[in-house]
Scaffold this motif. Structure first.
Motif, PDB file in Angstrom:
ATOM      1  N   GLU A 177      49.624  34.008  38.256  1.00 47.40           N
ATOM      2  CA  GLU A 177      49.112  35.312  37.959  1.00 47.40           C
ATOM      3  C   GLU A 177      47.869  35.227  36.973  1.00 47.40           C
ATOM      4  O   GLU A 177      47.981  34.416  36.086  1.00 47.40           O
ATOM      5  CB  GLU A 177      50.205  36.153  37.376  1.00 47.40           C
ATOM      6  CG  GLU A 177      49.728  37.391  37.082  1.00 47.40           C
ATOM      7  CD  GLU A 177      50.930  38.002  36.011  1.00 47.40           C
ATOM      8  OE1 GLU A 177      52.025  38.301  36.735  1.00 47.40           O
ATOM      9  OE2 GLU A 177      50.604  38.544  34.771  1.00 47.40           O
ATOM     10  N   VAL A 178      46.779  35.887  37.379  1.00 48.69           N
ATOM     11  CA  VAL A 178      45.736  36.310  36.265  1.00 48.69           C
ATOM     12  C   VAL A 178      45.731  37.591  35.848  1.00 48.69           C
ATOM     13  O   VAL A 178      45.902  38.622  36.497  1.00 48.69           O
ATOM     14  CB  VAL A 178      44.279  35.743  36.872  1.00 48.69           C
ATOM     15  CG1 VAL A 178      44.307  34.206  37.159  1.00 48.69           C
ATOM     16  CG2 VAL A 178      44.162  36.527  38.044  1.00 48.69           C
ATOM     17  N   SER A 179      45.443  37.518  34.649  1.00 47.26           N
ATOM     18  CA  SER A 179      45.438  39.340  34.040  1.00 47.26           C
ATOM     19  C   SER A 179      43.724  39.238  33.816  1.00 47.26           C
ATOM     20  O   SER A 179      43.152  38.317  32.868  1.00 47.26           O
ATOM     21  CB  SER A 179      46.129  38.986  32.787  1.00 47.26           C
ATOM     22  OG  SER A 179      45.824  40.414  32.152  1.00 47.26           O
ATOM     23  N   ILE A 180      43.123  40.338  34.306  1.00 49.36           N
ATOM     24  CA  ILE A 180      41.490  40.429  34.034  1.00 49.36           C
ATOM     25  C   ILE A 180      41.401  41.809  33.809  1.00 49.36           C
ATOM     26  O   ILE A 180      41.894  42.704  34.419  1.00 49.36           O
ATOM     27  CB  ILE A 180      40.925  40.132  35.326  1.00 49.36           C
ATOM     28  CG1 ILE A 180      41.155  38.619  35.687  1.00 49.36           C
ATOM     29  CG2 ILE A 180      39.415  40.098  35.253  1.00 49.36           C
ATOM     30  CD1 ILE A 180      40.620  37.947  37.065  1.00 49.36           C
ATOM     31  N   GLY A 181      40.582  42.047  32.825  1.00 48.67           N
ATOM     32  CA  GLY A 181      40.164  43.496  32.290  1.00 48.67           C
ATOM     33  C   GLY A 181      38.796  43.650  32.106  1.00 48.67           C
ATOM     34  O   GLY A 181      38.309  44.447  32.812  1.00 48.67           O
ATOM     35  N   HIS A 182      38.370  42.797  30.903  1.00 49.56           N
ATOM     36  CA  HIS A 182      36.847  43.140  30.759  1.00 49.56           C
ATOM     37  C   HIS A 182      35.831  42.796  31.757  1.00 49.56           C
ATOM     38  O   HIS A 182      35.049  43.821  32.096  1.00 49.56           O
ATOM     39  CB  HIS A 182      36.733  42.063  29.500  1.00 49.56           C
ATOM     40  CG  HIS A 182      35.168  42.269  28.889  1.00 49.56           C
ATOM     41  ND1 HIS A 182      34.719  43.357  27.948  1.00 49.56           N
ATOM     42  CD2 HIS A 182      34.187  41.611  29.091  1.00 49.56           C
ATOM     43  CE1 HIS A 182      33.543  43.186  27.758  1.00 49.56           C
ATOM     44  NE2 HIS A 182      33.068  42.252  28.482  1.00 49.56           N
ATOM     45  N   ALA A 183      35.956  41.662  32.435  1.00 51.57           N
ATOM     46  CA  ALA A 183      34.894  41.576  33.462  1.00 51.57           C
ATOM     47  C   ALA A 183      35.158  42.476  34.622  1.00 51.57           C
ATOM     48  O   ALA A 183      33.957  42.946  35.311  1.00 51.57           O
ATOM     49  CB  ALA A 183      35.225  39.973  34.059  1.00 51.57           C
ATOM     50  N   LEU A 184      36.416  42.699  34.998  1.00 52.86           N
ATOM     51  CA  LEU A 184      36.620  43.649  36.166  1.00 52.86           C
ATOM     52  C   LEU A 184      36.156  45.052  35.843  1.00 52.86           C
ATOM     53  O   LEU A 184      35.577  45.693  36.769  1.00 52.86           O
ATOM     54  CB  LEU A 184      38.242  43.735  36.537  1.00 52.86           C
ATOM     55  CG  LEU A 184      38.537  44.355  37.985  1.00 52.86           C
ATOM     56  CD1 LEU A 184      39.597  43.664  38.346  1.00 52.86           C
ATOM     57  CD2 LEU A 184      38.655  45.807  37.844  1.00 52.86           C
ATOM     58  N   THR A 185      36.242  45.424  34.573  1.00 51.69           N
ATOM     59  CA  THR A 185      35.770  46.959  34.270  1.00 51.69           C
ATOM     60  C   THR A 185      34.330  46.797  34.413  1.00 51.69           C
ATOM     61  O   THR A 185      33.753  47.760  34.836  1.00 51.69           O
ATOM     62  CB  THR A 185      36.187  46.986  32.885  1.00 51.69           C
ATOM     63  OG1 THR A 185      37.908  47.014  32.742  1.00 51.69           O
ATOM     64  CG2 THR A 185      35.897  48.602  32.529  1.00 51.69           C
ATOM     65  N   VAL A 186      33.715  45.738  33.554  1.00 53.84           N
ATOM     66  CA  VAL A 186      32.138  45.666  33.770  1.00 53.84           C
ATOM     67  C   VAL A 186      31.746  45.625  35.442  1.00 53.84           C
ATOM     68  O   VAL A 186      30.681  46.481  35.788  1.00 53.84           O
ATOM     69  CB  VAL A 186      31.742  44.279  33.277  1.00 53.84           C
ATOM     70  CG1 VAL A 186      30.078  44.181  33.392  1.00 53.84           C
ATOM     71  CG2 VAL A 186      31.906  44.460  31.595  1.00 53.84           C
ATOM     72  N   ASP A 187      32.400  44.968  36.119  1.00 55.70           N
ATOM     73  CA  ASP A 187      32.018  44.731  37.626  1.00 55.70           C
ATOM     74  C   ASP A 187      32.122  46.325  38.140  1.00 55.70           C
ATOM     75  O   ASP A 187      31.587  46.587  39.009  1.00 55.70           O
ATOM     76  CB  ASP A 187      32.884  43.881  38.320  1.00 55.70           C
ATOM     77  CG  ASP A 187      32.665  42.209  38.003  1.00 55.70           C
ATOM     78  OD1 ASP A 187      31.277  42.275  37.713  1.00 55.70           O
ATOM     79  OD2 ASP A 187      33.298  41.501  38.081  1.00 55.70           O
ATOM     80  N   SER A 188      33.098  46.967  37.810  1.00 55.74           N
ATOM     81  CA  SER A 188      33.299  48.252  38.317  1.00 55.74           C
ATOM     82  C   SER A 188      32.254  49.320  38.164  1.00 55.74           C
ATOM     83  O   SER A 188      31.955  50.053  38.868  1.00 55.74           O
ATOM     84  CB  SER A 188      34.587  48.983  37.578  1.00 55.74           C
ATOM     85  OG  SER A 188      36.018  48.090  37.935  1.00 55.74           O
ATOM     86  N   ILE A 189      31.648  49.099  36.982  1.00 54.73           N
ATOM     87  CA  ILE A 189      30.339  49.891  36.879  1.00 54.73           C
ATOM     88  C   ILE A 189      29.194  49.829  37.786  1.00 54.73           C
ATOM     89  O   ILE A 189      28.813  50.657  38.282  1.00 54.73           O
ATOM     90  CB  ILE A 189      29.743  49.478  35.558  1.00 54.73           C
ATOM     91  CG1 ILE A 189      30.710  49.781  34.203  1.00 54.73           C
ATOM     92  CG2 ILE A 189      28.376  50.314  35.111  1.00 54.73           C
ATOM     93  CD1 ILE A 189      30.223  49.223  32.820  1.00 54.73           C
ATOM     94  N   ALA A 190      29.139  48.324  38.301  1.00 58.72           N
ATOM     95  CA  ALA A 190      28.299  48.517  39.456  1.00 58.72           C
ATOM     96  C   ALA A 190      28.727  48.651  40.822  1.00 58.72           C
ATOM     97  O   ALA A 190      28.069  49.220  41.624  1.00 58.72           O
ATOM     98  CB  ALA A 190      27.847  46.903  39.539  1.00 58.72           C
ATOM     99  N   MET A 191      30.020  48.364  41.156  1.00 57.82           N
ATOM    100  CA  MET A 191      30.530  48.493  42.554  1.00 57.82           C
ATOM    101  C   MET A 191      31.677  49.452  42.605  1.00 57.82           C
ATOM    102  O   MET A 191      32.150  49.575  43.815  1.00 57.82           O
ATOM    103  CB  MET A 191      31.122  46.953  43.003  1.00 57.82           C
ATOM    104  CG  MET A 191      32.002  46.352  42.463  1.00 57.82           C
ATOM    105  SD  MET A 191      32.507  44.771  42.881  1.00 57.82           S
ATOM    106  CE  MET A 191      31.116  43.539  42.177  1.00 57.82           C
ATOM    107  N   GLY A 192      32.218  50.004  41.477  1.00 61.80           N
ATOM    108  CA  GLY A 192      33.419  51.060  41.580  1.00 61.80           C
ATOM    109  C   GLY A 192      34.508  50.150  41.535  1.00 61.80           C
ATOM    110  O   GLY A 192      34.572  48.965  41.860  1.00 61.80           O
ATOM    111  N   MET A 193      35.632  50.671  40.803  1.00 59.93           N
ATOM    112  CA  MET A 193      36.689  50.071  40.551  1.00 59.93           C
ATOM    113  C   MET A 193      37.636  49.350  41.774  1.00 59.93           C
ATOM    114  O   MET A 193      38.205  48.232  41.721  1.00 59.93           O
ATOM    115  CB  MET A 193      37.732  50.748  39.747  1.00 59.93           C
ATOM    116  CG  MET A 193      38.735  50.113  39.237  1.00 59.93           C
ATOM    117  SD  MET A 193      39.683  50.862  37.687  1.00 59.93           S
ATOM    118  CE  MET A 193      39.156  49.380  36.262  1.00 59.93           C
ATOM    119  N   ALA A 194      37.967  50.305  42.701  1.00 59.92           N
ATOM    120  CA  ALA A 194      38.435  49.968  44.078  1.00 59.92           C
ATOM    121  C   ALA A 194      37.740  48.912  44.668  1.00 59.92           C
ATOM    122  O   ALA A 194      38.450  47.593  45.060  1.00 59.92           O
ATOM    123  CB  ALA A 194      38.749  51.121  44.968  1.00 59.92           C
TER     124      ALA A 194
END
Length: 253
Positions: A223-240
């Protein structure tokens, strides 16, 4: 073996807390992540409530219980005391009963978690806490540096899993440092040792779409837990879309 993606929603809560009200909604974003294929949700409630608040933990615990196969992971300092409306870390997790409790040696004056446990100094104090959490039905993971001696102690104090702290690895990857191969090998060796002594393996801190293809080489990663990078990526591409990208990246396809 599928590497599970648990999305850390701390940064969504941090944005929400900059205004009055519940916008953006942590629960709504958890639902978006789950619908897009996340295997779990992670939060790290701190006594200063800089992001995740106790009521968020309660609401997300209820949500995850309604979703078949979705794991809820609450991480934090097991010795964090009650402060205002924060009931203390252990009372909060005993109330909400997450699937996994990840214990982290952080403090309020840290910007973020930045080191694993030194179990030579804290192991005896942690042992009864771990037993209490396991008796309450939770899997217990300890936030650890890739140190083989310390990982042996994690097994001795009763942990089910370790979460390898990947901050230095991620920084070396970003800087294309000459230290990167040695850092990655240290994580591989630590993970193999954990496997050999019967510990499960999680990882987290600054993992992203660029460094995950390399970190996938770590043996036995569950398992990996990812928050900061995924949230930043969500700004560009949407969270889904971001969740789906991370799922593809973890699958190596």
């Amino acid at each position: 073996m599928t590497i599970a993606l648990s999305v850390n929603l701390n940064k969504i809560a941090l944005i929400r807390n900059s205004r009055e009200g519940d916008y953006p909604s942590v629960v709504a974003h958890a639902e978006t992540c789950i619908a897009a294929g996340a295997h779990g949700i992670t939060v790290h409630p701190r006594p200063d409530q800089r992001h995740i608040r106790p009521d968020d933990v309660r609401a997300l615990a209820a949500l995850c219980r309604q979703k078949a196969g979705i794991e809820f992971n609450v991480e934090g300092n097991p010795f964090a005391p009650a402060k205002g409306s924060y009931p203390g870390f252990i009372p909060l997790v005993l109330e909400t009963r997450p699937d996994q409790c990840t214990l982290v040696p952080d403090s309020d004056d840290q910007l973020t978690s930045d080191h694993g446990f030194d179990l030579k100094s804290s192991g005896d104090k942690l042992r009864p806490v771990i037993a209490q959490l396991r008796d309450a039905g939770m899997r217990v993971s300890l936030f650890m540096d890739p140190d083989i001696e310390q990982i042996s102690l994690a097994k001795d104090v009763g942990a089910d899993r370790i979460e390898l702290y990947t901050g230095p690895f991620a920084w070396a990857a970003q800087q294309q440092s000459a230290d990167l191969p040695a850092l990655l090998q240290a994580h591989k060796d630590a993970a193999q040792h954990a496997l050999d002594i019967g510990l499960g393996i999680n990882a987290g801190h600054d993992l992203n779409l660029d460094n995950l293809p390399l970190y996938r080489e770590v043996p036995g990663l569950q398992e990996v837990s990812i928050g900061h990078a995924l949230t930043v990526d969500s700004i560009a591409m949407g969270m889904a879309n971001a969740v789906r990208k991370y799922r593809v990246c973890l699958a190596g396809t």
